[in-house]
Design an enzyme around this catalytic site. Structure first.
Site, PDB file in Angstrom:
ATOM      1  N   TYR A  32      77.014  48.563 -39.170  1.00  0.00           N
ATOM      2  CA  TYR A  32      77.297  48.044 -40.505  1.00  0.00           C
ATOM      3  C   TYR A  32      77.534  49.175 -41.490  1.00  0.00           C
ATOM      4  O   TYR A  32      77.233  50.337 -41.218  1.00  0.00           O
ATOM      5  CB  TYR A  32      76.149  47.155 -40.989  1.00  0.00           C
ATOM      6  CG  TYR A  32      74.914  47.899 -41.456  1.00  0.00           C
ATOM      7  CD1 TYR A  32      74.646  48.050 -42.823  1.00  0.00           C
ATOM      8  CD2 TYR A  32      74.011  48.451 -40.553  1.00  0.00           C
ATOM      9  CE1 TYR A  32      73.515  48.731 -43.260  1.00  0.00           C
ATOM     10  CE2 TYR A  32      72.879  49.126 -40.974  1.00  0.00           C
ATOM     11  CZ  TYR A  32      72.637  49.261 -42.332  1.00  0.00           C
ATOM     12  OH  TYR A  32      71.522  49.945 -42.764  1.00  0.00           O
ATOM     13  N   ARG A  51      82.596  56.786 -41.353  1.00  0.00           N
ATOM     14  CA  ARG A  51      81.332  56.653 -40.616  1.00  0.00           C
ATOM     15  C   ARG A  51      81.347  55.406 -39.739  1.00  0.00           C
ATOM     16  O   ARG A  51      80.818  55.411 -38.623  1.00  0.00           O
ATOM     17  CB  ARG A  51      80.150  56.631 -41.566  1.00  0.00           C
ATOM     18  CG  ARG A  51      78.802  56.639 -40.843  1.00  0.00           C
ATOM     19  CD  ARG A  51      77.653  56.819 -41.783  1.00  0.00           C
ATOM     20  NE  ARG A  51      77.557  55.731 -42.752  1.00  0.00           N
ATOM     21  CZ  ARG A  51      76.659  55.692 -43.733  1.00  0.00           C
ATOM     22  NH1 ARG A  51      75.790  56.690 -43.889  1.00  0.00           N
ATOM     23  NH2 ARG A  51      76.628  54.682 -44.573  1.00  0.00           N
ATOM     24  N   ARG A 100      74.611  35.269 -22.186  1.00  0.00           N
ATOM     25  CA  ARG A 100      73.692  36.361 -22.482  1.00  0.00           C
ATOM     26  C   ARG A 100      73.517  37.254 -21.252  1.00  0.00           C
ATOM     27  O   ARG A 100      73.177  36.787 -20.169  1.00  0.00           O
ATOM     28  CB  ARG A 100      72.330  35.802 -22.917  1.00  0.00           C
ATOM     29  CG  ARG A 100      71.331  36.875 -23.325  1.00  0.00           C
ATOM     30  CD  ARG A 100      70.015  36.252 -23.766  1.00  0.00           C
ATOM     31  NE  ARG A 100      69.082  37.259 -24.257  1.00  0.00           N
ATOM     32  CZ  ARG A 100      68.272  37.984 -23.485  1.00  0.00           C
ATOM     33  NH1 ARG A 100      68.289  37.811 -22.171  1.00  0.00           N
ATOM     34  NH2 ARG A 100      67.466  38.877 -24.016  1.00  0.00           N
ATOM     35  N   LYS A 149      74.845  53.951 -37.368  1.00  0.00           N
ATOM     36  CA  LYS A 149      74.376  52.983 -38.366  1.00  0.00           C
ATOM     37  C   LYS A 149      74.380  51.581 -37.764  1.00  0.00           C
ATOM     38  O   LYS A 149      75.245  50.749 -38.052  1.00  0.00           O
ATOM     39  CB  LYS A 149      75.230  53.057 -39.631  1.00  0.00           C
ATOM     40  CG  LYS A 149      74.579  52.390 -40.851  1.00  0.00           C
ATOM     41  CD  LYS A 149      75.365  52.696 -42.109  1.00  0.00           C
ATOM     42  CE  LYS A 149      74.800  52.004 -43.341  1.00  0.00           C
ATOM     43  NZ  LYS A 149      73.471  52.518 -43.721  1.00  0.00           N
ATOM     44  N   GLU A 181      63.446  60.618 -42.766  1.00  0.00           N
ATOM     45  CA  GLU A 181      64.171  60.004 -43.875  1.00  0.00           C
ATOM     46  C   GLU A 181      63.393  58.805 -44.385  1.00  0.00           C
ATOM     47  O   GLU A 181      62.346  58.448 -43.838  1.00  0.00           O
ATOM     48  CB  GLU A 181      65.577  59.588 -43.427  1.00  0.00           C
ATOM     49  CG  GLU A 181      65.590  58.665 -42.228  1.00  0.00           C
ATOM     50  CD  GLU A 181      66.981  58.490 -41.627  1.00  0.00           C
ATOM     51  OE1 GLU A 181      67.973  58.852 -42.285  1.00  0.00           O
ATOM     52  OE2 GLU A 181      67.070  57.981 -40.495  1.00  0.00           O
ATOM     53  N   LEU A 205      70.352  59.464 -40.274  1.00  0.00           N
ATOM     54  CA  LEU A 205      71.693  58.994 -40.559  1.00  0.00           C
ATOM     55  C   LEU A 205      72.400  59.968 -41.492  1.00  0.00           C
ATOM     56  O   LEU A 205      71.799  60.453 -42.453  1.00  0.00           O
ATOM     57  CB  LEU A 205      71.633  57.612 -41.223  1.00  0.00           C
ATOM     58  CG  LEU A 205      72.979  56.966 -41.518  1.00  0.00           C
ATOM     59  CD1 LEU A 205      73.695  56.588 -40.223  1.00  0.00           C
ATOM     60  CD2 LEU A 205      72.801  55.733 -42.399  1.00  0.00           C
TER      61      LEU A 205
END
Length: 285
Positions: A32, A51, A100, A149, A181, A205
């Site tokens: 995302y 990114r 799945r 991310k 972070e 990140l």
């Protein structure tokens, strides 16, 4: 009524759906980006797209759209939802290629692309920036590829709740004795005029706001060191702050109950926030 985007369609949010077999839902198999909107314009859009492309490549996922198509979708959502200040959230998952199964198909599958907006009036004028935030330190128990991310945000969410239960605003994660972070931001301290933040690696990140703030700091002749630092070093610092796409530069005034500096937002963080907002608005699209 908010309009959202799902796989080529602009829909009322209550009509937007994805398959229960979507791998983003079943395995957090997705990535995302969040792009801020100030004055109806997108901040650091190209950095977020770059990114996103990297994250998709690391996950071996197909890109659902190119840069220009994504820009058109972002702008249309901003227009439809009349966003002056706020954000656009974008998520790409591997889609629902079948039943799945832990193993995803070796060949590329049709990804799921979802975007929505959030209105945050006065985003750049947050009163919180004038008083700063308080953080607690917690063990960093996330997976090892934090440079991607992904939507795998359970532990950062738990960390945010740990902070709130402790009467604080956020948490800084610690691994091998050093701060990595924040739960949703990059962390910094300032000592003797030097800005210190952890170096890039798989452990954190690569923040789009981080890159811009460090560039602006160097252009302003501020000294920057990219290295790890301990919680003890942070508590003894003159200043501390965090950066992210939606908080920009946010001063930190307390860590684990210990006041940072004089317990008020410092001059370096305050000036960097001013510079970042001023320069970013010049290049917003």
């Amino acid at each position: 009524m908010r309009t959202v985007y799902v796989n080529g369609q602009y829909l009322p949010e209550q009509e937007a759906t994805v398959s229960i077999f979507d791998r983003g839902f079943l395995f957090a198999d997705g990535v995302y980006e969040v792009t801020s909107v100030l004055g109806g314009k997108l901040v650091d859009f190209d950095g977020h797209v770059a990114r996103l492309e990297r994250s998709l490549g690391e996950m071996e996922m197909a890109a659902p759209a190119d840069r220009d198509e994504l820009l058109e979708i972002h702008r249309e959502l901003v227009r439809l939802n009349e966003i002056e200040d706020g954000m656009v959230y974008l998520q790409v998952t591997r889609g629902a290629p079948g039943d799945r199964d832990f193993a995803y198909p070796a060949e590329e599958t049709d990804p799921t692309l979802v975007l929505f907006t959030q209105s945050k009036p006065g985003l750049a004028k947050s009163p919180v920036a004038k008083k700063g935030i308080r953080v607690v330190t917690i063990p960093d128990e996330r997976w090892g590829r934090r440079d991607i991310k992904t939507v795998q945000l359970l532990y950062p969410s738990m960390g945010k709740m740990m902070a709130l239960k402790a009467g604080c605003d956020d948490a800084w994660m610690v691994e091998d004795g050093q701060v990595t972070e924040g739960t949703s931001n990059n962390a910094y301290i300032v000592k003797d005029g030097v800005i210190i933040t952890r170096h890039l690696s798989n452990e954190i990140l690569s923040g789009i706001t981080r890159a811009a703030v460090l560039r602006f700091a160097r252009e302003a002749q501020m000294r920057v060191e990219e290295r790890g630092f301990t919680p003890e070093e942070a508590k003894a610092a003159d200043e501390a702050f965090v950066t992210s796409a939606t908080t920009f530069v946010m001063p930190v005034v307390e860590i684990d109950g210990v006041a940072v500096g004089d317990g008020r937002p410092g001059s370096v963080a305050t000036r960097l926030r001013e510079i970042y907002l001023e320069e970013s608005l010049k290049t917003a699209i």
